[in-house]
Design a protein around this motif. Sequence first.
Motif, PDB file in Angstrom:
ATOM      1  N   SER A  21     -38.114 -59.466  -0.708  1.00 44.08           N
ATOM      2  CA  SER A  21     -38.818 -60.745  -0.832  1.00 44.08           C
ATOM      3  C   SER A  21     -37.816 -61.886  -0.903  1.00 44.08           C
ATOM      4  O   SER A  21     -36.878 -61.848  -1.703  1.00 44.08           O
ATOM      5  N   PHE A  22     -38.033 -62.901  -0.059  1.00 36.30           N
ATOM      6  CA  PHE A  22     -37.136 -64.045   0.030  1.00 36.30           C
ATOM      7  C   PHE A  22     -37.878 -65.303  -0.420  1.00 36.30           C
ATOM      8  O   PHE A  22     -38.999 -65.560   0.008  1.00 36.30           O
ATOM      9  N   SER A  46     -54.814 -68.753   3.422  1.00 39.52           N
ATOM     10  CA  SER A  46     -54.077 -69.540   2.433  1.00 39.52           C
ATOM     11  C   SER A  46     -52.745 -68.909   2.058  1.00 39.52           C
ATOM     12  O   SER A  46     -51.893 -69.568   1.457  1.00 39.52           O
ATOM     13  N   ASN A  47     -52.543 -67.646   2.413  1.00 43.81           N
ATOM     14  CA  ASN A  47     -51.311 -66.955   2.023  1.00 43.81           C
ATOM     15  C   ASN A  47     -50.405 -66.586   3.189  1.00 43.81           C
ATOM     16  O   ASN A  47     -49.307 -66.087   2.978  1.00 43.81           O
ATOM     17  N   LEU A  48     -50.852 -66.822   4.425  1.00 47.06           N
ATOM     18  CA  LEU A  48     -50.124 -66.286   5.570  1.00 47.06           C
ATOM     19  C   LEU A  48     -49.975 -67.317   6.679  1.00 47.06           C
ATOM     20  O   LEU A  48     -50.958 -67.845   7.185  1.00 47.06           O
ATOM     21  N   GLY A  69     -43.135 -71.063   3.010  1.00 49.61           N
ATOM     22  CA  GLY A  69     -41.800 -70.723   3.482  1.00 49.61           C
ATOM     23  C   GLY A  69     -41.213 -69.479   2.852  1.00 49.61           C
ATOM     24  O   GLY A  69     -40.166 -68.991   3.286  1.00 49.61           O
ATOM     25  N   ASP A  70     -41.851 -68.952   1.821  1.00 49.51           N
ATOM     26  CA  ASP A  70     -41.431 -67.670   1.259  1.00 49.51           C
ATOM     27  C   ASP A  70     -41.851 -66.554   2.221  1.00 49.51           C
ATOM     28  O   ASP A  70     -42.900 -66.650   2.860  1.00 49.51           O
ATOM     29  N   PHE A  71     -41.053 -65.503   2.328  1.00 46.84           N
ATOM     30  CA  PHE A  71     -41.458 -64.386   3.181  1.00 46.84           C
ATOM     31  C   PHE A  71     -40.925 -63.075   2.633  1.00 46.84           C
ATOM     32  O   PHE A  71     -40.025 -63.049   1.783  1.00 46.84           O
ATOM     33  N   ARG A  72     -41.512 -61.995   3.114  1.00 50.85           N
ATOM     34  CA  ARG A  72     -41.048 -60.672   2.717  1.00 50.85           C
ATOM     35  C   ARG A  72     -41.079 -59.731   3.905  1.00 50.85           C
ATOM     36  O   ARG A  72     -41.876 -59.904   4.839  1.00 50.85           O
TER      37      ARG A  72
END
Length: 205
Positions: free
Chosen positions: A36-37, A143-145, A169-172
């Motif tokens: 997770s980034f 809302s999350n993707l 902008g967070d991604f995993r």
Amino acid sequence: FFFSGQAQSNENELLKLIQIQYKNISSFSGKFVQISFKKNSVTPAKKANGEIIYKRPGKMLWSYKVPEEHLLVTNGEFVWLFDPLLENVTIQNLKKIAGGTALSFLLGVGDLNKDFLIRDISFFLLKSQDGLIVEMVPKKYNSNLAFIQLQVNPDTYNLKKILLMGLNGDFRTIELKSIKYNIDLDDKLFEFKITDDMEVIKVNQ
């Protein structure tokens, strides 16, 4: 190989091949590595790993081993998230969280061509020397993707890695390893038993 800048029809055909191959898999088991980034974060990426089992349609179990043990189980109707440290279990209705998402595809109840639009790769976040990579955006607002990337084996089209990019902008990334396909799995593996000492949290019931 990166499917960027190629004809839309060819990319859609690849998407169909990925979908067909995944539908031909009745079950699998193996290991996963999740990273997770956080966008603009000075802290290092968080890494987790564990074991995964899947049975078509809609049954999946993620057993996290590192850095902390917890369990995510779905029987195709409900999702249980168990935290052994806190001794609580969160229960959600699967239909209310999976529709039109990457999760619905992984569960074998979604359709990539119906739920997503393929596009040129915007960021080369998945690195591959031996895989095909496609990028898709959900047709319906989520809302999350923001988008997903899939990396598949160029010969079999079996899924190797998935990337989930959030709107913030967070991604995993989730990498599947040592996968064994079409094995016998008991449905009981995908039923979570709640005991009296667990706190129960119900969401979206």
